[in-house]
Write a protein that holds these residues in place. Sequence first.
Motif, short mmCIF file in Angstrom:
data_model
loop_
_atom_site.label_atom_id
_atom_site.label_comp_id
_atom_site.label_asym_id
_atom_site.label_seq_id
_atom_site.Cartn_x
_atom_site.Cartn_y
_atom_site.Cartn_z
N ALA A 18 0.84 -1.21 0.00
CA ALA A 18 0.00 0.00 0.00
C ALA A 18 0.87 1.25 0.00
O ALA A 18 0.60 2.19 -0.76
CB ALA A 18 -0.94 0.00 1.20
N GLU A 19 1.89 1.26 0.83
CA GLU A 19 2.75 2.44 0.88
C GLU A 19 3.51 2.63 -0.43
O GLU A 19 3.71 3.75 -0.90
CB GLU A 19 3.71 2.36 2.07
CG GLU A 19 3.02 2.46 3.42
CD GLU A 19 2.03 3.62 3.55
OE1 GLU A 19 2.37 4.77 3.17
OE2 GLU A 19 0.90 3.40 4.02
N PHE A 21 2.40 1.73 -3.42
CA PHE A 21 1.43 2.25 -4.37
C PHE A 21 1.10 3.72 -4.07
O PHE A 21 0.88 4.51 -4.98
CB PHE A 21 0.15 1.41 -4.38
CG PHE A 21 0.28 0.09 -5.07
CD1 PHE A 21 0.79 0.00 -6.36
CD2 PHE A 21 -0.12 -1.08 -4.45
CE1 PHE A 21 0.89 -1.22 -7.02
CE2 PHE A 21 -0.02 -2.32 -5.08
CZ PHE A 21 0.50 -2.38 -6.37
N ARG A 22 1.08 4.10 -2.79
CA ARG A 22 0.85 5.50 -2.44
C ARG A 22 1.97 6.38 -2.99
O ARG A 22 1.73 7.46 -3.49
CB ARG A 22 0.80 5.68 -0.92
CG ARG A 22 -0.51 5.38 -0.31
CD ARG A 22 -0.56 5.76 1.18
NE ARG A 22 -1.89 5.44 1.66
CZ ARG A 22 -2.24 4.25 2.13
NH1 ARG A 22 -1.35 3.29 2.26
NH2 ARG A 22 -3.47 4.01 2.51
N GLY A 25 2.21 5.27 -7.23
CA GLY A 25 1.04 5.05 -8.06
C GLY A 25 1.04 3.62 -8.59
O GLY A 25 2.03 2.90 -8.47
N MET A 57 -2.75 -4.92 -5.93
CA MET A 57 -3.59 -3.74 -5.71
C MET A 57 -4.97 -4.15 -5.20
O MET A 57 -5.53 -3.49 -4.33
CB MET A 57 -3.72 -2.91 -6.99
CG MET A 57 -4.59 -1.65 -6.80
SD MET A 57 -4.05 -0.54 -5.47
CE MET A 57 -2.91 0.49 -6.39
N CYS A 104 -4.31 9.16 -0.62
CA CYS A 104 -5.43 8.23 -0.67
C CYS A 104 -5.26 7.36 -1.92
O CYS A 104 -5.41 7.85 -3.04
CB CYS A 104 -6.75 9.00 -0.73
SG CYS A 104 -8.20 7.92 -0.89
N VAL A 105 -4.93 6.10 -1.72
CA VAL A 105 -4.73 5.18 -2.84
C VAL A 105 -5.97 5.11 -3.71
O VAL A 105 -5.89 5.15 -4.94
CB VAL A 105 -4.35 3.77 -2.34
CG1 VAL A 105 -4.31 2.77 -3.48
CG2 VAL A 105 -3.01 3.79 -1.63
N CYS A 108 -6.38 8.26 -5.79
CA CYS A 108 -5.40 8.29 -6.90
C CYS A 108 -5.83 7.39 -8.04
O CYS A 108 -5.69 7.75 -9.21
CB CYS A 108 -4.02 7.89 -6.40
SG CYS A 108 -3.24 9.17 -5.42
#
Length: 193
Positions: A18-19, A21-22, A25, A57, A104-105, A108
Amino acid sequence: MKAKRALTDRESAIPALAEAFREHGFEGATLATLSKATGLGKGSLYNFFPGGKEEMMEAVLENIDGWFAKAIFSPLEHGSDPAAAVTAMFDDVTAYFRSGRRVCVVGCLGLNSSGETFAIKVKDYFARWISALAQCLEAGKVPPAMALDLAEEAVSGIQGAIVLARALGDEASFQRIVHRLRSTLLDTIGRFG
């Protein structure tokens, strides 16, 4: 420098994914980036997530949805004190998004073409948040149309505050916007309740 400990199971890898991807992207997070973030080799990542980056994801989105369902949506939908539920929502959202320092994933994903793959999850996340908040406001005797308008404004305001705080490098802007949104909702509940 202390070596990063490799994660040993799928669930423990999800926060690190998650981090990543934050920060990068969906499109920018390469397998090398995800491997580095989790401390897992590419083979281990594929072992835990045979569907590759999309499955990673999906797991991140399920984790986010689980947290929001428990901490935000359910208390808004089932709380007996609307003002307390609204206050808790803003407190929890402020902590979760680290006063605007944490992207906010889901938001985005909704902004770029990779979001098409996850469009239903993105739509469901925002629709449930707005619905839960509107339901809470209605429980506080706010008329339904006004409750829906205020819920949309609050959710979009929180998302916008995240973008603005990061763009300006100023978490105080996030705090000010969230404070105004909270005051508006609590004042409205107080007026009708």
